[in-house]
Enzyme design. Structure first.
Site, PDB file in Angstrom:
ATOM      1  N   GLU A   1      -2.911  17.522   5.775  1.00  0.00           N
ATOM      2  CA  GLU A   1      -2.923  16.993   4.873  1.00  0.00           C
ATOM      3  C   GLU A   1      -2.978  18.232   4.002  1.00  0.00           C
ATOM      4  O   GLU A   1      -2.723  18.577   2.444  1.00  0.00           O
ATOM      5  CB  GLU A   1      -4.133  16.021   4.259  1.00  0.00           C
TER       6      GLU A   1
ATOM      7  N   GLN B   1       0.503   9.946   4.674  1.00  0.00           N
ATOM      8  CA  GLN B   1       1.049   8.265   5.676  1.00  0.00           C
ATOM      9  C   GLN B   1       0.578   7.328   4.932  1.00  0.00           C
ATOM     10  O   GLN B   1       0.931   5.969   5.157  1.00  0.00           O
ATOM     11  CB  GLN B   1       1.121   8.555   6.650  1.00  0.00           C
ATOM     12  N   PHE B   2      -1.309   7.051   4.877  1.00  0.00           N
ATOM     13  CA  PHE B   2      -1.728   5.957   3.992  1.00  0.00           C
ATOM     14  C   PHE B   2      -2.516   6.737   3.047  1.00  0.00           C
ATOM     15  O   PHE B   2      -3.201   7.234   2.668  1.00  0.00           O
ATOM     16  CB  PHE B   2      -2.434   5.544   4.644  1.00  0.00           C
ATOM     17  N   ALA B   3      -3.100   6.097   1.852  1.00  0.00           N
ATOM     18  CA  ALA B   3      -3.636   6.582   0.885  1.00  0.00           C
ATOM     19  C   ALA B   3      -5.164   6.724   1.135  1.00  0.00           C
ATOM     20  O   ALA B   3      -5.076   8.372   0.624  1.00  0.00           O
ATOM     21  CB  ALA B   3      -3.788   5.194  -0.357  1.00  0.00           C
ATOM     22  N   ASP B   4      -5.544   5.824   2.258  1.00  0.00           N
ATOM     23  CA  ASP B   4      -6.571   7.156   2.748  1.00  0.00           C
ATOM     24  C   ASP B   4      -6.098   8.307   3.132  1.00  0.00           C
ATOM     25  O   ASP B   4      -8.419   8.758   2.793  1.00  0.00           O
ATOM     26  CB  ASP B   4      -6.899   6.212   3.600  1.00  0.00           C
ATOM     27  N   PHE B   5      -6.172   8.346   4.079  1.00  0.00           N
ATOM     28  CA  PHE B   5      -5.675   9.910   4.091  1.00  0.00           C
ATOM     29  C   PHE B   5      -5.916  10.433   2.934  1.00  0.00           C
ATOM     30  O   PHE B   5      -5.866  12.333   3.422  1.00  0.00           O
ATOM     31  CB  PHE B   5      -4.954  10.132   5.600  1.00  0.00           C
TER      32      PHE B   5
ATOM     33  N   HIS C   1      -7.341   1.637   6.277  1.00  0.00           N
ATOM     34  CA  HIS C   1      -5.695   1.700   6.536  1.00  0.00           C
ATOM     35  C   HIS C   1      -5.601   1.212   4.829  1.00  0.00           C
ATOM     36  O   HIS C   1      -4.523   0.048   5.100  1.00  0.00           O
ATOM     37  CB  HIS C   1      -5.192   1.326   7.710  1.00  0.00           C
TER      38      HIS C   1
END
Ligand SMILES: Cc1ncc(C[n+]2csc(CCOP(=O)(O)OP(=O)(O)O)c2C)c(N)n1
Length: 658
Positions: free
Chosen positions: A397, A419-423, A464
Site C-alpha cells: 500500500e 482493497q478495504f479502507a482499513d488497509f 474489514h
C-alpha cells in the site's frame, strides 16, 4: 584510489572535478554561517560528493532525480541558481517552499528534482511512479532515487524495490552506505554484509560501487543508464562511502571511532581526485585557484542576494489559499437517458467513463485487473483499457500510494483502490505526509484518487468494517468524498478524478448492492462541497452522510410525524457548512449522525462550529450520535449494538422533545 581503470574523456573529468568542488565550497561556507547563527540546521555531505555528482552527470537533464539530505551536489550539478538554494535554507520567498519547509525538503519541476520528505522512505515509491509514467509514455528515461543505508530498514524500501522489480521499472536505486544512520552503525541496522546482496531477493540486478571514486561512480552509472533506457529494469547500487561529520552539525561524531574517520579521511573523493588530475597534468594549481575564485564569487554574490531579501511577511489568506491547487469545477450535465443501477454499478460506470475521458488515467490496486477487484468494480476493465492502465499491484500500500504521487508528478492521473479502507493504514504515511502536503510545500499537485471501500453492518470484524474518514478529514490538503447514493457516487467520482488534488473517496460496502437509483448513462459531474437536502421540515435538522443517510431516512419513514431537514453532506472536505447553518437557523435544533465511533469524528467538529456560529438560533443542545468507543466487533449482534443506528431514533426523539 584507482582512477586508471575508467575511460572518461578529459573534459568530463574536469567537469566532474569542478562539480565536486562547488558543493564542497558551499558546505564550507555554510558551516561558517552555522557557527555565526546565520542558518539553522545543516546536514553535511562532505566526503560523499562523488555519488551525487557522478549520478547527476550521468543522467540526462530531463531525467528525474529524487535526492536526500546529503545530496547538495545533485542540486548544484543541475545548476540551480544558488540564491534560490540559500533563500530556501533561510526560509525566504525566493526559495522553493516560500518558507513552508526547510533544508532539502522541496522539489522543482524546472530542474526535474523531487526532494525528500522527512520520513525518508516514501520517495523510493515516488520514483517508481515517475518511472512508470515514463515507461507508459514510452519515453526511454531513467529515474534515479537516493537513500541512506539507514532508511533501507524502512518497509518503504522493500515495497518500492519489490514494485519496481515486478513492473520492470527503470529506476536506479542509489543507496549511500555511509556507515551510520544518525548514531546507529550498519551492524545494528541490518544483518546482511552488503545492501547490494538484497537485490537478489527482489530479482534485481545490483552492484557495489566505490562511492568515493568519482570516475567509478560516473562510469558505472553512465553505462547502466544507457542500457536501462532501452532495456527498462530497476538496478540497485550500493555506494560504499562514509559520513565524515555528524548526522547534523549539532550532533557531532563522538560515537564514531577515530580510526574509521582517519581511514575514510584518506579516501576523500575530492582530495584524491585533485591529486590524480594534478599528477596526470590535467589540472594545475593555477587552474584550481581560478575554479575556486569563480565558485567563491558565485557563492558570495548569491549569498548577498539571499541575505538582502526581506523576510516573509505572514499573510493568512495566502497560506490558506495555497493548500489546494485551484480547480475550476465545470458542470457537465448528462442527457436524459437513465437506468436503474446499484451504488456499485454507478462507481464502476463512473470509473469506466473517466478511463475513456482521460487516457493518462491509471488504475492501481490489489486484484483489480483480470479478477476485477474484490468487489468487481473493475470487472472487464482490462479487456477495455489493457493491463498497462489497469494494474494489479503487490500488497504494497505505501509504495503504491507513493507511486500514484509519482505518476502525478510525471503528468498522469491515478486512481488507487484500497482493497478495504482499513488497509489505508498501511499506506497512511504517504497519504497524509506526501500527497496532502506537496502542493502547500512546493506547489506540486497530487492528482490522485484513493477509493476506500468502507463501513460496517456486514459482520466483517475490526479490520474489514471501519469507516476511517476521520483519519483524513483532519489533514489539510486532502479532499474527502462520501456519497450515499448511486447518482452522487458517479458524479462525484468524475469530479474527484478531474480535480488535481488528492481525494479520499469513501464507498460504503453495505450500500454497494442495496441502494438503487435512476442514474444518467452519460458522463456527468457534481461539485464537491455541496450537501444535498433530502427532506425538509421545521422541527429539527439531521446532518449525516454515508450509511447514516439511510438510517436517518428509515427512521423518518417509521416516524412520519417528525418534520426534519435531512442533510446528506456528500463531501466532508470541503464541507458545506453554509447548508448546515442555514438549516439550523431555520429549525433551531441539530442532531448529527455518524457511523464511526463518536470521539474525534466529523460530528464533533460540526457540533463545535454550530455552537460557535449559530448559538442564538439553537433551541436545544447540539446532539451527536456515533458508534461505541470500541473497535468494530465481528459478531452480528455485537456489531448492531456497536453501530450508531440502534441509538439514533431515541436520540432524535429526545432532542425533539427537549
Ligand atoms: C521514518 C523516520 N524515522 C526516523 C527519522 C529520524 N532520522 C532522520 S535521518 C535518520 C538517519 C538516516 O540514516 P541514513 O538513511 O543512513 O541516512 P544518512 O543520514 O546516514 O545519510 C533518522 C533516524 C526520520 N526522519 N524518519
Amino acid at each position: 584510489m584507482n582512477y586508471t581503470d575508467f575511460s572518461v574523456a578529459e573534459d568530463v573529468k574536469l567537469k566532474l572535478y569542478n562539480s565536486m568542488l562547488k558543493p564542497r565550497m558551499i558546505e564550507e561556507k555554510m558551516l561558517i554561517l552555522l557557527r555565526q547563527g546565520k542558518i539553522s540546521k545543516w546536514f553535511s555531505g562532505i566526503g560523499q560528493e562523488a555519488i551525487s555528482i557522478g549520478v547527476t552527470t550521468a543522467l540526462d537533464s530531463d531525467e528525474y532525480i529524487l535526492p536526500m539530505h546529503r545530496n547538495l551536489g545533485v542540486f548544484t550539478t543541475r545548476e540551480i541558481p544558488l540564491f534560490r538554494l540559500f533563500a530556501q535554507w533561510q526560509g525566504k520567498a525566493s526559495g522553493f517552499t516560500q518558507g513552508r519547509d526547510r533544508s532539502f525538503h522541496f522539489g522543482t519541476q524546472d530542474f526535474k528534482i523531487v526532494g525528500m520528505i522527512s520520513h525518508l522512505g516514501p520517495q523510493l515509491g515516488v520514483a517508481d511512479g515517475i518511472a512508470l509514467a515514463h515507461k507508459l509514455k514510452k519515453e526511454n528515461k531513467v529515474t534515479a532515487v537516493f537513500t541512506g543505508e539507514g532508511a533501507t530498514s524502512e518497509g518503504d524500501f522493500h515495497e518500492a524495490l519489490n514494485v519496481a522489480s515486478v513492473w520492470d521499472l527503470p529506476v536506479l536505486f542509489c543507496v549511500e552506505n555511509n556507515g551510520y544512520g544518525l548514531s546507529t552503525p550498519t551492524n545494528e541496522q541490518f544483518k546482511c554484509e552488503h545492501i547490494a546482496d538484497k537485490g537478489v531477493g527482489y530479482g534485481m540486478e545490483s552492484h557495489i560501487v566505490d562511492g568515493n571514486n568519482i570516475l567509478e561512480v560516473y562510469s558505472k552509472v553512465s553505462q547502466l543508464v544507457r542500457d536501462m533506457r532501452i532495456n527498462p529494469r530497476p538496478v540497485l547500487l550500493e555506494f560504499k562511502t562514509f559520513r565524515m561529520r555528524g548526522h547534523e552539525e549539532a550532533s557531532g561524531t563522538k560515537y564514531v571511532p577515530q580510526d574509521l574517520l582517519d581511514m575514510w579521511g584518506e579516501k576523500d573523493p575530492l582530495e584524491n581526485f585533485t591529486k590524480y588530475l594534478l599528477d596526470e597534468n590535467l589540472l594545475s594549481e593555477e587552474v584550481i585557484e581560478n575554479y575556486k575564485a569563480e565558485i567563491q564569487a558565485e557563492i558570495d554574490d548569491n549569498l548577498k542576494i539571499a541575505f538582502n531579501e526581506d523576510s516573509i511577511v505572514p499573510n493568512e489568506s495566502k497560506e490558506l489559499s495555497e493548500v489546494y491547487q485551484n480547480f475550476e469545477y465545470k458542470d457537465i450535465t448528462p442527457n436524459k437517458e437513465t437506468k436503474s443501477i446499484r451504488l456499485i454499478d454507478a462507481i464502476s460506470d463512473g470509473l469506466r467513463a473517466s478511463m475513456k475521458r482521460f487516457d493518462n488515467l491509471v488504475i492501481m490496486g490489489q486484484d483489480v485487473a483480470e479478477y476485477g477487484g474484490v468487489f468487481k468494480i473493475t470487472d472487464g476493465f482490462v479487456e477495455d483499457f489493457g493491463k498497462d492502465r489497469v494494474r494489479n499491484t503487490p500488497i504494497c500500500e505505501s509504495a503504491i500510494v507513493a507511486a500514484a504521487m509519482g505518476l502525478s508528478i510525471n503528468g498522469m492521473k491515478a486512481v488507487m483502490e484500497m482493497q478495504f479502507a482499513d488497509f489505508a493504514s498501511s499506506g497512511f504515511n504517504p497519504i497524509v505526509n506526501y500527497l496532502a502536503k506537496s502542493f502547500y510545500r512546493w506547489g506540486e499537485k497530487a492528482d490522485v484518487v484513493i477509493r476506500m471501500p468502507c463501513g460496517g453492518g456486514v459482520a466483517a470484524g475490526p479490520f474489514h468494517s471501519q469507516t476511517n474518514e476521520a483519519w483524513f478529514t483532519k489533514t489539510p490538503g486532502l479532499k474527502v468524498v462520501y456519497p450515499a447514493f448511486p447518482y452522487d457516487a458517479k458524479g462525484l467520482l468524475a469530479t474527484a478524478i478531474e480535480d488535481p488534488n488528492p481525494v479520499m473517496f469513501f464507498e460504503h460496502k453495505g450500500l454497494y448492492r442495496s441502494i438503487y437509483q435512476e442514474v444518467p448513462v452519460d458522463y456527468y459531474s457534481l461539485p464537491l462541497g455541496k450537501a444535498s437536502l433530502l427532506s425538509q421540515g421545521d422541527q429539527i435538522t439531521i446532518v449525516t452522510y454515508g450509511a447514516g443517510v439511510h438510517w436517518a431516512l428509515d427512521t423518518l419513514e417509521k416516524n412520519k410525524g417528525i418534520s426534519a431537514d435531512l442533510l446528506d453532506l456528500r463531501t466532508l472536505q470541503p464541507l458545506d457548512i453554509t447548508a448546515i447553518y442555514d438549516s439550523v437557523k431555520k429549525t433551531g435544533k441539530l442532531i448529527i449522525l455518524q457511523e464511526d465511533s463518536l470521539f474525534g469524528g466529523i460530528a464533533s467538529d460540526i457540533s463545535a462550529l454550530v455552537m460557535e456560529n449559530c448559538f442564538e438560533h439553537l433551541d436545544g443542545p447540539v446532539k451527536r450520535v456515533g458508534s461505541l468507543e470500541t473497535p468494530i466487533p465481528f459478531n452480528a449482534q455485537l456489531e448492531q449494538q456497536y453501530l450508531a443506528k440502534s441509538r439514533f431514533e431515541s436520540a432524535l426523539r429526545e432532542l425533539i422533545d427537549y
